[in-house]
Scaffold this motif. Structure first.
Motif, PDB file in Angstrom:
ATOM      1  N   ALA A 184       0.848  -1.189   0.000  1.00 30.59           N
ATOM      2  CA  ALA A 184       0.000   0.000   0.000  1.00 30.59           C
ATOM      3  C   ALA A 184       0.878   1.232   0.000  1.00 30.59           C
ATOM      4  O   ALA A 184       2.006   1.230   0.525  1.00 30.59           O
ATOM      5  CB  ALA A 184      -0.906   0.009   1.227  1.00 30.59           C
ATOM      6  N   VAL A 226      -4.636   2.610   6.317  1.00 30.08           N
ATOM      7  CA  VAL A 226      -4.998   1.202   6.155  1.00 30.08           C
ATOM      8  C   VAL A 226      -5.845   0.762   7.336  1.00 30.08           C
ATOM      9  O   VAL A 226      -5.442   0.909   8.497  1.00 30.08           O
ATOM     10  CB  VAL A 226      -3.741   0.319   6.032  1.00 30.08           C
ATOM     11  CG1 VAL A 226      -4.118  -1.162   6.000  1.00 30.08           C
ATOM     12  CG2 VAL A 226      -2.954   0.687   4.781  1.00 30.08           C
ATOM     13  N   THR A 227      -7.018   0.239   7.072  1.00 33.43           N
ATOM     14  CA  THR A 227      -7.922  -0.276   8.094  1.00 33.43           C
ATOM     15  C   THR A 227      -8.082  -1.783   7.913  1.00 33.43           C
ATOM     16  O   THR A 227      -7.591  -2.368   6.943  1.00 33.43           O
ATOM     17  CB  THR A 227      -9.302   0.391   7.971  1.00 33.43           C
ATOM     18  OG1 THR A 227      -9.873   0.017   6.704  1.00 33.43           O
ATOM     19  CG2 THR A 227      -9.184   1.908   8.052  1.00 33.43           C
ATOM     20  N   ARG A 249     -10.799  -3.169   7.118  1.00 31.37           N
ATOM     21  CA  ARG A 249     -11.588  -3.321   5.900  1.00 31.37           C
ATOM     22  C   ARG A 249     -10.688  -3.254   4.673  1.00 31.37           C
ATOM     23  O   ARG A 249     -10.870  -4.015   3.704  1.00 31.37           O
ATOM     24  CB  ARG A 249     -12.663  -2.220   5.811  1.00 31.37           C
ATOM     25  CG  ARG A 249     -13.590  -2.428   4.637  1.00 31.37           C
ATOM     26  CD  ARG A 249     -14.525  -1.262   4.398  1.00 31.37           C
ATOM     27  NE  ARG A 249     -15.478  -1.577   3.350  1.00 31.37           N
ATOM     28  CZ  ARG A 249     -15.187  -1.606   2.067  1.00 31.37           C
ATOM     29  NH1 ARG A 249     -13.957  -1.337   1.654  1.00 31.37           N
ATOM     30  NH2 ARG A 249     -16.113  -1.918   1.172  1.00 31.37           N
ATOM     31  N   THR A 250      -9.709  -2.357   4.680  1.00 29.49           N
ATOM     32  CA  THR A 250      -8.763  -2.260   3.574  1.00 29.49           C
ATOM     33  C   THR A 250      -8.068  -3.591   3.362  1.00 29.49           C
ATOM     34  O   THR A 250      -7.921  -4.075   2.231  1.00 29.49           O
ATOM     35  CB  THR A 250      -7.717  -1.174   3.867  1.00 29.49           C
ATOM     36  OG1 THR A 250      -8.359   0.053   4.187  1.00 29.49           O
ATOM     37  CG2 THR A 250      -6.800  -0.967   2.676  1.00 29.49           C
ATOM     38  N   ARG A 251      -7.639  -4.193   4.444  1.00 26.65           N
ATOM     39  CA  ARG A 251      -6.931  -5.470   4.351  1.00 26.65           C
ATOM     40  C   ARG A 251      -7.866  -6.585   3.880  1.00 26.65           C
ATOM     41  O   ARG A 251      -7.470  -7.453   3.098  1.00 26.65           O
ATOM     42  CB  ARG A 251      -6.307  -5.808   5.712  1.00 26.65           C
ATOM     43  CG  ARG A 251      -5.103  -4.920   6.036  1.00 26.65           C
ATOM     44  CD  ARG A 251      -4.719  -5.001   7.504  1.00 26.65           C
ATOM     45  NE  ARG A 251      -4.398  -6.349   7.925  1.00 26.65           N
ATOM     46  CZ  ARG A 251      -3.224  -6.934   7.785  1.00 26.65           C
ATOM     47  NH1 ARG A 251      -2.218  -6.270   7.228  1.00 26.65           N
ATOM     48  NH2 ARG A 251      -3.015  -8.167   8.211  1.00 26.65           N
ATOM     49  N   SER A 262     -10.381  -6.238   1.876  1.00 24.16           N
ATOM     50  CA  SER A 262     -10.555  -6.036   0.441  1.00 24.16           C
ATOM     51  C   SER A 262      -9.367  -6.582  -0.336  1.00 24.16           C
ATOM     52  O   SER A 262      -9.531  -7.247  -1.374  1.00 24.16           O
ATOM     53  CB  SER A 262     -10.740  -4.543   0.152  1.00 24.16           C
ATOM     54  OG  SER A 262     -10.890  -4.320  -1.232  1.00 24.16           O
ATOM     55  N   SER A 279      -6.074  -2.740  12.312  1.00 23.43           N
ATOM     56  CA  SER A 279      -5.591  -3.087  10.975  1.00 23.43           C
ATOM     57  C   SER A 279      -4.548  -4.194  11.018  1.00 23.43           C
ATOM     58  O   SER A 279      -4.325  -4.885  10.030  1.00 23.43           O
ATOM     59  CB  SER A 279      -5.000  -1.854  10.291  1.00 23.43           C
ATOM     60  OG  SER A 279      -3.862  -1.384  11.000  1.00 23.43           O
TER      61      SER A 279
END
Length: 301
Positions: free
Chosen positions: A46, A52-53, A55-57, A59, A88
């Motif tokens: 990234a 980075v959350t 949810r980001t991970r 996805s 995260s």
């Protein structure tokens, strides 16, 4: 003066496969090791400026790291539904088909299992186990108290209901986990307003106390007096969990004033702190049991 790391515009604010960036000539392997990029998983990076959350991970995992037919599951799925907060850095839980040869990987918690039609749904572009399937999984994977924390949250958001969960379990009678889900459903309550309230309620019931009502409203001649976290109204005994009080000192004083009024109206209100929940819950159970006994409760047997 040290040279600034390369930050091609095509990758700014993005999550990407390192191998693809290298093969396309955007970066070198040495560039990937610079402060401009943050490794998330093996070969997944990234932009370091990107927040980075979990949810980001999730996805990134769904897009690049698991085979077709997989889904974000368990506590990670619950977090995507808005139940529970995961850092995260916490592993992403994924459910992959039993036929897939997906082994352990850093940053992932891989579970192999079969799924039924409707068990996987699309949530903002991420394949996630349905709320009902998520309840089934946490009932199998977590201890009963922590499973009910998740299930309470999903019920409170009306993403499923107790009837649907019972039907789901009974339709899978004989499969591993169906009895665990039925037990959890019997203990679950959509009225819980925080994970700590759920933990307190379930642990009180598991200790042998009668099941309390959640968010019980006390009124006097139709006038609102107070709303209690947990209550046994027939005995006029209540438990209040003293948490952060939403960081609102005024709310704390308003609630305390209402509770003092209840005391004047012959209610017994016992306060449970995070410390007692963690370190002296047996002692607290004894106090609740004694309060109920003074009000006429007699345990069966």
């Amino acid at each position: 003066m040290p040279k600034a790391p390369r930050r091609p515009p095509q990758l700014r604010g993005r999550i990407f496969r390192g191998s693809v960036a290298v093969s396309s000539g955007l970066l070198t392997r040495n560039d990937l090791r610079s402060s401009a990029w943050r490794p998330l998983f093996r070969d997944v990076y990234a932009d370091a400026h990107l927040t980075v959350t979990h949810r980001t991970r999730c996805s990134a995992v769904a897009r690049w790291l698991v085979p077709p037919g997989s889904a974000i599951a368990g506590r990670s799925a619950a977090a995507l539904y808005g139940v529970g907060r995961l850092a995260s850095t916490e592993p992403v839980e994924v459910l992959v088909p039993t036929t897939a040869r997906t082994g352990p990987a850093a940053g992932l918690r891989v579970r192999h299992a079969c799924t039924d039609p409707g068990d996987i749904v699309d949530r903002a572009g991420i394949p996630v186990t349905s709320a009902t399937r998520t309840c089934w999984d946490v009932a199998r994977w977590l201890d009963v108290v922590e499973a009910i924390v998740v299930i309470d949250g999903l019920l409170a958001r009306r993403l499923t209901d107790r009837a649907a969960l019972r039907e789901y379990a009974l339709n899978r009678a004989g499969r591993r986990g169906w009895r665990s889900l039925l037990r959890a459903v019997d203990l679950a309550d959509p009225g819980a307003e925080s994970p700590q309230e759920s933990r307190a309620r379930v642990r009180l019931v598991l200790a042998g106390l009668p099941r309390p009502e959640t968010q019980y409203v006390v009124a006097d001649a139709g006038r609102f007096v107070a709303r209690l976290d947990l209550a046994w109204p027939q005995f006029k005994v209540a438990v209040e969990y003293d948490g952060l009080w939403h960081d609102d000192p005024e709310q704390f004083h308003r609630d305390r004033r209402r509770l003092n009024q209840l005391l004047g109206d012959e209610w017994i209100v016992l306060h449970l702190t995070a410390r007692r929940l963690r370190d002296d819950f047996d002692g607290f159970v004894a106090e609740v049991r004694a309060a109920l006994r003074t009000r006429g409760h007699r345990p069966r047997g």
